[in-house]
Design a protein around this motif. Sequence first.
Motif, PDB file in Angstrom:
ATOM      1  N   UNK A 174       8.676  18.320  -1.483  1.00  0.00           N
ATOM      2  CA  UNK A 174       8.262  17.419  -2.435  1.00  0.00           C
ATOM      3  C   UNK A 174       7.079  16.702  -2.362  1.00  0.00           C
ATOM      4  N   UNK A 175       6.512  16.304  -3.554  1.00  0.00           N
ATOM      5  CA  UNK A 175       5.071  15.475  -3.345  1.00  0.00           C
ATOM      6  C   UNK A 175       5.410  14.444  -4.404  1.00  0.00           C
ATOM      7  N   UNK A 176       5.051  13.171  -3.560  1.00  0.00           N
ATOM      8  CA  UNK A 176       5.250  11.865  -4.560  1.00  0.00           C
ATOM      9  C   UNK A 176       4.139  11.513  -5.077  1.00  0.00           C
ATOM     10  N   UNK A 177       4.215  11.303  -6.408  1.00  0.00           N
ATOM     11  CA  UNK A 177       3.228  11.002  -7.360  1.00  0.00           C
ATOM     12  C   UNK A 177       3.296   9.695  -7.801  1.00  0.00           C
ATOM     13  N   UNK A 178       2.065   8.796  -7.934  1.00  0.00           N
ATOM     14  CA  UNK A 178       0.604   9.294  -7.634  1.00  0.00           C
ATOM     15  C   UNK A 178       0.807   9.142  -6.271  1.00  0.00           C
ATOM     16  N   UNK A 179      -0.403   9.692  -5.415  1.00  0.00           N
ATOM     17  CA  UNK A 179      -0.514   9.432  -4.192  1.00  0.00           C
ATOM     18  C   UNK A 179      -1.195   8.109  -3.939  1.00  0.00           C
ATOM     19  N   UNK A 180      -1.041   7.633  -2.636  1.00  0.00           N
ATOM     20  CA  UNK A 180      -1.708   6.239  -2.529  1.00  0.00           C
ATOM     21  C   UNK A 180      -3.203   6.158  -2.880  1.00  0.00           C
ATOM     22  N   UNK A 181      -3.510   4.826  -3.269  1.00  0.00           N
ATOM     23  CA  UNK A 181      -4.913   4.848  -3.631  1.00  0.00           C
ATOM     24  C   UNK A 181      -5.868   4.891  -2.272  1.00  0.00           C
ATOM     25  N   UNK A 182      -6.881   5.701  -2.278  1.00  0.00           N
ATOM     26  CA  UNK A 182      -7.834   6.019  -1.375  1.00  0.00           C
ATOM     27  C   UNK A 182      -7.086   6.506  -0.114  1.00  0.00           C
ATOM     28  N   UNK A 183      -5.901   7.034  -0.559  1.00  0.00           N
ATOM     29  CA  UNK A 183      -5.196   7.965   0.745  1.00  0.00           C
ATOM     30  C   UNK A 183      -4.418   6.825   1.877  1.00  0.00           C
ATOM     31  N   UNK A 184      -4.418   5.522   1.322  1.00  0.00           N
ATOM     32  CA  UNK A 184      -3.972   4.739   2.147  1.00  0.00           C
ATOM     33  C   UNK A 184      -2.886   3.898   1.381  1.00  0.00           C
ATOM     34  N   UNK A 185      -1.528   4.109   2.098  1.00  0.00           N
ATOM     35  CA  UNK A 185      -0.536   3.446   1.758  1.00  0.00           C
ATOM     36  C   UNK A 185      -0.550   2.081   1.661  1.00  0.00           C
TER      37      UNK A 185
END
Length: 361
Positions: A162-173
């Motif tokens: 499973x992939x949660x979307x959208x991914x966190x902004x700038x790759x940072x949660x």
Amino acid sequence: MQIGIFSVGDVTEDPTTGVTPTEHERIKSTVAIAKKAEDVGLDVVALGQHHNPPFAASSPTTTLAYIAAQTERIILSTATTLITTTDPVRIAEEYAQLQHLADGRVDLTLGRGNTGPVYPWFGKDIRDGIELAVENYALLHRLWREDVVTWAGKHRTPLQGFTSTPRPLDGVPPFVWHGSIRSPEIAEQAAFYGDGFFHNHIFWPASHTRQMVALYRRRFEHHGHGPADQAIVGLGGQAFMRKNSQDAVKEFRPYFDNAPVYGHGPSLEDFTTATPLTVGSPQQVLERTLGFREYVGDYQRQLFLMDHAGLPLKTVLEQLDLLGEILPDLRAGFAEGRPAHVPDAPTHATLVNSAQQEVTP
């Protein structure tokens, strides 16, 4: 030091007029209060999550997104995001979406809430409260940090690729605070992950707050995240101010006496003695708030509850003006004697910078 306000979104009758705002009025007031908080220079506005009367706060991400569109600087947070009864997949998606819309001005406080009937409404058992908090956050933590997640647990169906979307902004949660009034397991959870610990700090005496924060700090160090005094701590608080302290007490008393959470119990005088609630002049609020460091050490976030118990919007906005007046002295007081190695509360910018440093050879 981040200073701000939090709201539980209660819809309560004004005991001085007998008028109860509509849900529409209360929701729109929440937005007006948040905009005023930015105007007076506060750093954070945090909204609660409730799914039962007398609250109108079932969708904090919706309200915070609306606030984000009308503000520029203030950090948008939650007073409680119900990690126990909100599916962690939905939390991962909704707060990442909000993070994008707000250009990173987002963090959240996870909690179990204080309303037992919520659990069966969302298919859960309150007896599993701690287990749900631990398991659901373990999944949320992975969903924000791994592009593809395969997972199985006790309290929800498994995930396969499973992939949660959208991914966190700038790759940072978004940064996570774990909120608790009385549960050492939650302090341990915050310490294990190196996250923030937010102690509500509005109903219990200083001795209890001291014990909970000290436990978190010890365990933060135990888990290898740094010295105990570098742990990330937030406190709640309550205040009602007027220029003259006697006027503050006289005006606030009927609201206190009839408040859903503590009305018809201890007297206002007894409650202000036993808990951090401060009713008086701005100077009294300033001095007492700065005194919190005496029993929790240097900390990173102070939030005030100001829009509860039926207080009309006009009064709440006046309270924010008074808080804005003492804000420079609050900042100066918290900065005085603060060791250089004690960190500030994380922001999106600082988290991105730390992530970049980690990957730089």
